[in-house]
Write a protein that holds these residues in place. Structure first.
Motif, mmCIF file in Angstrom:
data_model
loop_
_atom_site.group_PDB
_atom_site.id
_atom_site.type_symbol
_atom_site.label_atom_id
_atom_site.label_comp_id
_atom_site.label_asym_id
_atom_site.label_seq_id
_atom_site.Cartn_x
_atom_site.Cartn_y
_atom_site.Cartn_z
ATOM 1 N N MET A 294 123.087 42.156 117.607
ATOM 2 C CA MET A 294 121.817 42.391 117.535
ATOM 3 C C MET A 294 120.943 43.104 118.817
ATOM 4 N N LEU A 295 121.421 42.378 120.186
ATOM 5 C CA LEU A 295 120.605 42.629 121.245
ATOM 6 C C LEU A 295 120.920 44.289 121.697
ATOM 7 N N LEU A 296 122.151 44.613 121.289
ATOM 8 C CA LEU A 296 122.629 45.965 121.728
ATOM 9 C C LEU A 296 122.479 47.006 120.702
ATOM 10 N N ARG A 297 122.175 46.585 119.272
ATOM 11 C CA ARG A 297 122.223 47.754 118.518
ATOM 12 C C ARG A 297 121.207 48.914 118.706
ATOM 13 N N PRO A 298 120.125 48.878 119.232
ATOM 14 C CA PRO A 298 119.185 49.973 119.369
ATOM 15 C C PRO A 298 120.168 50.876 120.323
#
Length: 512
Positions: A294-298
């Motif tokens: 979730m944190l690194l999905r962008p």
């Protein structure tokens, strides 16, 4: 008595490879037929798995659990879910077609003491075996061993049986190996780190590599460890899978390896082996490290969108037919990774289905282009023109495969790409808009390629090109049929895929 179908799935091709190597040098024709028989047996086993799989049943089915190295918390643990099963079926169906397509790829009896054909077929079977066990392994260490081991037979297929000059294909094979080995070494550190985390976590009695046990703890509240350490471990897994997939900017090994391989080997690599990378993202990155995902999905979504546009733009500028098709795969893998990380049911179902559909469309287009190149002896687009007048069946099949590559409605890739874009628009409308530009770009490179190669006046040297032969029709016809069937009726595949997607998203949802 229940047969160990998952063990047979990988053991049959591995034992077949060993048996083929043991055949005498004079049995070259028998070797080809033996390889085809082995892949046929694997297809039957995969069909039995599909027939016995219950989409509404347990997440992992046909589970086999035996001790391996208990002191290290690792076991011989196999199981299959819907996503893995679709890729198992793809691998089982494509491999015999690729062996038929590459029937004469190792014709020189003087090489390898008369065993060149033996080595070629055995390497193909070894790759199939290692891909199969990677797809069904539920022990992380077991998965890692074969995730890395499959690089060795692929290296020899590219470097030893490639289509380009020996020096060129040797460099491409080394580049392929070094990129993937480096990614694998990073992943090894992450695998060891994950074991240490489980060994120190009070939820476990001892360190473990059991994916089911780790995911159960993650789903119930998470691992008791510093989040930054989990982010680093996630990065190790993601890096290895991004190299294998490949994700921009870790993609540069793919075009070189594809154009210097035989068409059959290139399809084996792009349609089957590379899918283990995107499969790993779904099974390991998202389920074991949901918070990190979730944190690194962008970041991952940004790289995927860049890859989508980058691959399409570079494909337009190619003068080499096979390199053009290789760059289209970089764009398509971008769509798959985009669908995985947008974290929506439509996006992930579309990504999982896209893995299958990309395998079929790339196999069709690359193999048909390979049949054409083998006749003319050139990969340069400028050397062709007017082929449809000389070989109308070949040109028609090429057009259908090309239309599938650009996701024409009615052909299999359309529904998967459509689902990915819908799923992306829910959370990232800007990324969906940018990714949609690839629809126009893909129409440009496919239609322009078809126009330059197939239409217009017949260029000198093209007159002698014959139409598809019987052996080639045996390869092409099932691929075209599968593209049409899945284009109009994707429901059976989606019914297998959706429960696994929902399970993954339920775990990710706990991390939101």
């Amino acid at each position: 008595m229940n047969l160990p179908l998952l063990t047979l799935l990988w053991a049959v091709p591995m034992l077949g490879a060993v048996a083929i190597i043991a055949l005498p040098p004079s049995a070259r024709d028998a070797v080809r037929w033996a390889g085809l028989a082995v892949t046929g047996a694997v297809l039957v086993i995969a069909g039995a798995l599909a027939a016995g799989f219950d989409p509404a049943g347990a997440q992992f089915q046909f589970v086999e659990d035996h001790p391996w190295i208990p002191s290290f918390g690792t076991g011989y643990l196999l199981g299959v879910d819907g996503i893995a099963l679709t890729l198992v079926l793809l691998t089982a169906a494509l491999t015999p077609l690729l062996l038929i397509a590459g029937w004469n790829d190792a014709p020189d009896p003087r090489e390898l003491n008369g065993r060149a054909t033996h080595a070629y077929v055995a390497l193909f079977l070894a790759v199939q075996s290692m891909v199969m066990i990677s797809l069904v392994a539920l022990d992380i260490l077991l998965f890692y061993v074969f995730f890395e081991a499959m690089l060795i037979p692929m290296y020899f297929l590219i470097g030893g049986f490639g289509a380009g000059p020996r020096g060129e294909r040797g460099r491409a094979a080394v580049k392929f190996l070094l990129y993937n080995l480096f990614g694998g070494l990073i992943m090894l550190a992450a695998v060891i780190g994950l074991y240490v985390v489980t060994a120190n976590d009070p939820a476990f009695d001892a360190g473990t590599f059991d994916l089911r046990a780790i995911v159960a703890v993650v789903a119930s509240g998470g691992l008791a460890v510093n989040p930054m350490l989990l982010h680093l471990l996630f990065g190790g897994f993601l890096f290895a899978f991004a190299v294998k997939a490949p994700l921009w900017p870790l993609h540069s090994w793919l075009p070189d390896a594809a154009v210097t391989s035989t068409p059959a080997t290139a399809v084996l690599m792009m349609a089957i082996v590379d899918k283990v990378g995107t499969f790993g993202m779904l099974r390991y990155c998202l389920q074991v490290f949901p918070e990190s995902s979730m944190l690194l999905r962008p970041l991952v979504i940004t790289l995927a969108v860049i890859g989508i546009v980058y691959g399409a733009v570079l494909a337009i500028g190619q003068t080499d037919m096979m390199r053009l098709i290789a760059y289209t795969s970089i764009s398509h893998f971008g769509f798959i990774i985009l669908g995985i990380f947008v974290m929506t049911p439509q996006g992930q179902s579309g990504a999982a289905l896209y893995m299958v559909n990309h395998g079929l469309s790339t196999a069709a287009l690359f193999l048909i282009a390979g049949f054409l190149v083998s006749r003319r002896g050139s990969r340069m687009i400028a050397d062709y023109g007017g082929v449809q007048k000389i070989a109308p069946v070949l040109a028609g099949a090429f057009l259908v495969a090309g239309m599938a590559t650009l996701s024409l409605p009615g052909l299999a890739p359309f529904i998967s790409e459509f689902l990915v874009l819908i799923g992306t628009f829910v959370n990232y409308p800007g990324a969906a808009v940018v990714a949609s530009t690839a629809l126009v770009l893909s129409a440009v490179y496919i239609l322009w390629l078809y126009q330059r190669v197939m239409t217009g006046p017949t260029r000198p040297g093209v007159e002698a090109i014959g139409d598809l032969r019987s052996r080639e029709l045996v390869v092409v016809a099932p691929l075209i049929a599968a593209l049409l069937v899945l284009g109009f009726f994707p429901r059976p595949a989606l019914e297998m895929i959706n429960p696994a997607v929902n399970h993954t998203l339920s775990i990710v949802g706990e991390a939101r």
